[in-house]
Write a protein that holds these residues in place. Structure first.
Motif, short mmCIF file in Angstrom:
data_model
loop_
_atom_site.label_atom_id
_atom_site.label_comp_id
_atom_site.label_asym_id
_atom_site.label_seq_id
_atom_site.Cartn_x
_atom_site.Cartn_y
_atom_site.Cartn_z
N ALA A 97 8.44 3.43 -4.63
CA ALA A 97 9.42 2.42 -5.07
C ALA A 97 10.41 2.09 -3.95
CB ALA A 97 10.16 2.90 -6.31
N VAL A 98 10.75 3.09 -3.15
CA VAL A 98 11.68 2.85 -2.03
C VAL A 98 11.03 1.85 -1.06
CG1 VAL A 98 12.81 3.92 -0.04
CG2 VAL A 98 12.74 5.12 -2.23
N LEU A 99 9.75 2.05 -0.76
CA LEU A 99 9.05 1.13 0.15
C LEU A 99 8.94 -0.26 -0.46
CD1 LEU A 99 6.08 3.40 1.30
CD2 LEU A 99 8.04 2.70 2.67
N HIS A 118 3.28 5.49 3.30
CA HIS A 118 3.92 6.72 2.83
C HIS A 118 3.28 7.98 3.45
CE1 HIS A 118 5.94 9.48 0.23
NE2 HIS A 118 4.83 9.84 -0.39
N LEU A 119 1.97 8.02 3.44
CA LEU A 119 1.28 9.26 3.86
C LEU A 119 1.17 9.40 5.38
CD1 LEU A 119 -1.63 9.21 1.23
CD2 LEU A 119 0.37 10.72 1.21
N LEU A 120 1.27 8.27 6.09
CA LEU A 120 1.08 8.34 7.54
C LEU A 120 2.41 8.32 8.29
CD1 LEU A 120 -1.90 5.78 7.87
CD2 LEU A 120 -2.04 8.27 7.72
N ILE A 124 16.55 -3.62 -11.18
CA ILE A 124 16.63 -3.16 -9.79
C ILE A 124 16.92 -1.66 -9.79
CG2 ILE A 124 19.11 -3.55 -9.44
CD1 ILE A 124 16.49 -4.84 -7.03
N GLY A 125 16.51 -0.98 -8.75
CA GLY A 125 16.81 0.46 -8.64
C GLY A 125 15.58 1.30 -8.87
N ARG A 126 14.78 1.45 -7.81
CA ARG A 126 13.59 2.33 -7.88
C ARG A 126 12.64 1.92 -9.01
NH1 ARG A 126 15.86 2.84 -3.86
NH2 ARG A 126 16.80 4.70 -2.96
N HIS A 127 12.35 0.63 -9.07
CA HIS A 127 11.45 0.11 -10.11
C HIS A 127 10.02 0.60 -9.84
CE1 HIS A 127 10.04 -2.74 -13.11
NE2 HIS A 127 9.12 -3.16 -12.26
N THR A 128 9.43 1.27 -10.81
CA THR A 128 8.07 1.79 -10.62
C THR A 128 7.03 1.00 -11.40
OG1 THR A 128 8.47 3.40 -12.37
CG2 THR A 128 8.83 4.15 -10.11
N GLY A 129 7.49 -0.09 -12.04
CA GLY A 129 6.57 -0.95 -12.79
C GLY A 129 7.10 -1.21 -14.18
N ASP A 130 6.62 -2.29 -14.80
CA ASP A 130 6.99 -2.64 -16.17
C ASP A 130 6.78 -1.41 -17.08
OD1 ASP A 130 7.08 -5.22 -18.20
OD2 ASP A 130 5.79 -3.60 -18.96
#
Ligand SMILES: Cc1ncc(COP(=O)(O)O)c(C=O)c1O
Length: 372
Positions: A234-236, A82-84, A42-48
């Motif tokens: 990751a936050v989203l 994110h972008l919109l 847990i904590g801003r997981h960006t992928g394996d």
């Protein structure tokens, strides 16, 4: 009469190396079961971590620039969010035609989606420049290689100009490249992201997927962007689903590290080559010069077929002739349409043997003739 399916763009069964993926999975479970049946860290997981490293090697980019998603559809969803996020009535420009699900996603996030006509070599730059003079979009969404639904590949010249425009006007380009590896001939143009690397101020985010080169069932997609982007996504992610399934990410990492993806790409190319060649030949012979381009790869060839009837009547007549077709107008955003007097048809060739495809095109030609 057997129905011929010119409908979904899914990999044929023989393009998915199920037995080899099963072996990778068994090997993985013999050592990593405790880890992959637990939550991801847990904590801003960006992928394996291993998967990001493998994908980094695969694309020759720093793994810190990668964010893993559940298929590239989720990448589109998170990037749109994110972008919109801070723009009132944001505008998004897309190729017309384009991937229909992408348009739905952008609209769900509040975008006004507008189409710029697609030519045989990519988006119409004169129209794009005209639009940019009055309104700069939040982003431009492009499928530059073997586009879904048209099969069109954006030329090197157009790519350079697109990247230059991104820098000049300050908009982001999303390049969605699930079919890029499936080139059957010719030389691959430089990716937009590579061109952006050497263009000050240009901003390109790349969306990739293992669906068409390994397995869509693993649901592994990813975004490659600047180093601050994975954390923002990751936050989203963390506030909705935490992480993609650890097991599936680890299987994909194992498949990449064993060279299975590269091997499978070679196999799929050999599988696609005769289907592509026969599809191009059948369209030329039976429909004439109505195809948007000769694809040289990917899954799709497409046509603007002249008819003297409306789309619904044409599709109904074609269905009675044993043809399952996708409604071509669905690939156009609300403010765009195929040229008057034509219907747009996406003809996926990846899953049809040459005789079946040719029979389908013969039925199409007969239906078009009756509709005159
Ligand atoms: C252009 C494009 N983007 C994204 C996707 C979605 O792929 P995934 O299975 O990675 O969600 C597809 C699937 O056909 C596609 O054609």
């Amino acid at each position: 009469m057997t129905v011929i399916h010119f409908s979904r763009g899914i990999p044929p069964r023989e393009a998915i190396p199920s037995a080899a993926i099963s072996e990778c999975t068994a090997a993985l479970l013999s050592t990593e079961a405790d880890r992959v049946f637990q939550y991801a860290p847990i904590g801003r997981h960006t992928g394996d971590q291993e998967l990001r490293e493998q994908l980094g090697k695969f694309h020759s980019v720093d793994p810190d620039r990668l964010f893993v998603t559940n298929g590239s559809l989720q990448a589109l969803d998170l990037l749109a969010a994110h972008l919109l996020r801070d723009t009132a009535e944001p505008q998004v420009l897309v190729e017309a035609p384009t991937y229909d699900r992408a348009v739905q996603i952008f609209e769900r996030h509040g975008a006004r989606v507008s189409g710029v006509p697609l030519r045989h070599d990519g988006i119409d730059l004169d129209v794009l420049k005209e639009r940019l003079r009055t309104d700069v979009p939040a982003f431009v969404y492009l499928i530059p290689d073997f586009q879904n639904p048209s099969g069109v590949t954006t030329s090197e010249d157009k790519r350079r100009e697109l990247v230059r425009l991104s820098a000049e006007y300050g908009f982001t380009i999303l390049e969605d490249i699930p079919y890029r590896g499936l080139r059957l001939g010719g030389t691959a143009p430089t990716s937009l992201a590579e061109l952006a690397d050497s263009t000050d101020g240009a901003r390109v985010l790349t969306i990739g997927s293992l669906s068409k080169v390994l397995s869509p069932g693993l649901r592994v997609g990813y975004v490659i962007g600047p180093a601050d982007m994975p954390r923002a996504l990751a936050v989203l992610a963390e506030s909705t689903y935490l992480s993609p399934a650890p097991l599936l990410q680890a299987v994909a990492a194992q498949a990449l590290s064993h060279g299975l993806v590269r091997e499978n790409i070679e196999r799929v190319r050999e599988l696609l080559r005769p289907r592509h060649d026969a599809a191009v030949e059948a369209v030329r012979q039976k429909l004439g010069d109505v195809h948007l381009c000769v694809p040289e790869g990917g899954y799709y060839i497409s046509v603007h077929l002249p008819v003297h009837t409306d789309e619904v009547s044409f599709l109904t007549a074609a269905r009675d002739d044993g043809l399952a077709l996708t409604r071509g107008s669905a690939f156009y955003p609300a403010d765009a349409a195929p040229p008057p007097g034509t219907v747009f048809l996406r003809l996926p060739f990846q899953a049809l043997d040459p005789e079946e495809f040719a029979e389908g095109v013969r039925r199409l030609a007969a239906a078009a003739e009756r509709a005159e």
